[in-house]
Design a protein around this motif. Structure first.
Motif, short mmCIF file in Angstrom:
data_model
loop_
_atom_site.label_atom_id
_atom_site.label_comp_id
_atom_site.label_asym_id
_atom_site.label_seq_id
_atom_site.Cartn_x
_atom_site.Cartn_y
_atom_site.Cartn_z
N SER A 6 42.49 25.34 34.10
CA SER A 6 41.15 24.93 33.69
C SER A 6 40.29 26.12 33.27
O SER A 6 39.27 25.95 32.61
CB SER A 6 40.45 24.16 34.82
OG SER A 6 40.22 25.01 35.93
N VAL A 7 40.69 27.32 33.69
CA VAL A 7 39.94 28.54 33.34
C VAL A 7 40.92 29.65 32.97
O VAL A 7 42.11 29.58 33.30
CB VAL A 7 39.04 29.03 34.50
CG1 VAL A 7 38.01 27.98 34.87
CG2 VAL A 7 39.86 29.42 35.71
N GLY A 8 40.39 30.68 32.29
CA GLY A 8 41.19 31.85 31.99
C GLY A 8 41.45 32.68 33.24
O GLY A 8 41.13 32.25 34.35
N GLU A 9 42.01 33.86 33.07
CA GLU A 9 42.45 34.69 34.20
C GLU A 9 41.52 34.60 35.41
O GLU A 9 40.33 34.86 35.32
CB GLU A 9 42.56 36.15 33.76
CG GLU A 9 43.80 36.44 32.92
CD GLU A 9 45.10 36.31 33.71
OE1 GLU A 9 45.07 36.50 34.95
OE2 GLU A 9 46.14 36.00 33.10
N HIS A 10 42.11 34.20 36.53
CA HIS A 10 41.37 34.04 37.79
C HIS A 10 42.25 34.55 38.92
O HIS A 10 43.43 34.20 39.01
CB HIS A 10 41.02 32.56 38.00
CG HIS A 10 40.05 32.31 39.11
ND1 HIS A 10 40.39 32.42 40.43
CD2 HIS A 10 38.74 31.93 39.09
CE1 HIS A 10 39.34 32.12 41.19
NE2 HIS A 10 38.32 31.82 40.38
N LYS A 11 41.69 35.39 39.78
CA LYS A 11 42.47 36.07 40.83
C LYS A 11 43.26 35.11 41.70
O LYS A 11 44.45 35.32 41.97
CB LYS A 11 41.53 36.90 41.70
CG LYS A 11 42.23 37.60 42.89
CD LYS A 11 41.23 38.36 43.74
CE LYS A 11 41.91 39.08 44.89
NZ LYS A 11 42.48 38.13 45.89
N MET A 12 42.63 34.03 42.15
CA MET A 12 43.30 33.11 43.07
C MET A 12 44.45 32.38 42.38
O MET A 12 45.50 32.15 42.99
CB MET A 12 42.30 32.13 43.69
CG MET A 12 41.35 32.77 44.67
SD MET A 12 40.44 31.60 45.72
CE MET A 12 39.27 30.95 44.52
N VAL A 13 44.26 32.02 41.12
CA VAL A 13 45.33 31.35 40.37
C VAL A 13 46.49 32.31 40.18
O VAL A 13 47.65 31.97 40.43
CB VAL A 13 44.81 30.85 39.00
CG1 VAL A 13 45.95 30.26 38.19
CG2 VAL A 13 43.70 29.83 39.19
N SER A 14 46.19 33.54 39.74
CA SER A 14 47.25 34.52 39.47
C SER A 14 48.06 34.82 40.72
O SER A 14 49.30 34.82 40.68
CB SER A 14 46.63 35.82 38.94
OG SER A 14 46.00 35.62 37.70
N GLU A 15 47.38 35.08 41.83
CA GLU A 15 48.10 35.44 43.05
C GLU A 15 48.97 34.29 43.54
O GLU A 15 50.11 34.49 43.98
CB GLU A 15 47.13 35.87 44.15
CG GLU A 15 47.85 36.32 45.42
CD GLU A 15 46.93 36.86 46.49
OE1 GLU A 15 47.17 36.57 47.67
OE2 GLU A 15 45.97 37.60 46.14
#
Length: 256
Positions: free
Chosen positions: A111-120
């Motif tokens: 739903s959003v671009g680069e996001h720390k919690m999603v990436s990890e």
């Protein structure tokens, strides 16, 4: 005799390096030679286990924690959160800078671009950051949605949205399931098609999303690397996945 075996993927079939130990693969193939049907029960999407299904020649699987179920190559059950309810959850999360990721049987969309919690979170699955489309759920059937927030804030979602389940699989992420949704419910769809009961199944798992499954089946195995709450409900606790725990459990239960 139990006739079908259900295996979780991460931490059960896959070790800490996200690969299947040779001992586990040989144990599954031997179990099949011994007359057992082999099936997968995972929180992952179907497209995320394609290589595993092909490697083991598996045609029966429960994915999205029970929301998308296939028996012998045929989809026998598919379910998801109603779009209206999902829109409310997404809006709640957006106000807190807590994004979501949508999944159907073919792909994953953020739903959003680069996001720390999603990436990890996705890094632990060895999966790249998804493409972006915040309205994807409105135009497509979505069988699983991941919400990214810290465990300390989970109660806020549980209070605001009592008609869905939040099942944590990472310190930053929860699966959102319909009320009553679980791997156990998906397994029942498979067993019904086979003319079997839950007592006829053996399940193997390690995570919090495996608890209902391990409680429901006739015999259950928790991996040594599993959460303590998972071990507490299992019939048998085996060694760590990295120490050939799966093969050891199957020998202990005389499956192989």
């Amino acid at each position: 005799m139990n006739k079908i075996l259900f295996f979780d993927v991460d931490g059960t079939l896959y070790n800490s390096e996200k690969v299947m130990p040779d001992s586990a693969k040989e144990a599954l193939l031997q179990a099949r030679r011994n007359g057992y049907e082999i099936a997968i029960a995972t929180g992952r999407a179907p497209f995320m286990i394609d290589s595993l299904l092909e490697e083991l020649d598996i045609q029966t699987y429960v994915t999205f924690n029970g929301q998308y179920v296939v028996y012998q190559g045929e989809v026998v059950y598919a379910n998801g959160i109603a779009k209206e309810e999902l829109a409310k959850i997404i809006a709640f999360g957006e106000a807190r800078n807590e994004p979501v990721v949508f999944l159907d049987d073919k792909q994953m969309i953020a739903s959003v671009g680069e996001h720390k919690m999603v990436s990890e979170s996705l890094d632990t699955l060895k999966y790249p950051y998804p493409a972006l489309d915040s309205s994807y759920y409105m135009q497509h059937e979505v069988y699983q949605t991941l919400i990214f927030m810290e465990e300390k804030d989970e109660h806020l979602y549980r209070t605001a949205f009592p008609n869905v389940e939040f099942v944590r699989w990472h310190r930053y992420s929860c699966d959102i399931l319909p009320k009553g949704g679980s791997k156990a419910a998906g397994i029942e769809k498979v067993l019904s098609r086979m003319g079997l009961t839950l007592a006829d199944a053996i399940a193997f798992g390690d995570g919090m999303n495996d608890i209902e499954m391990l409680e429901a089946v006739g015999t259950s195995v928790a991996m040594g690397n599993g959460h303590e709450k998972v071990k507490a409900v299992a019939t048998y606790v085996t060694d760590h996945v990295d120490a050939d725990g799966l093969a050891k459990a199957m020998r202990h239960l005389k499956i192989i």
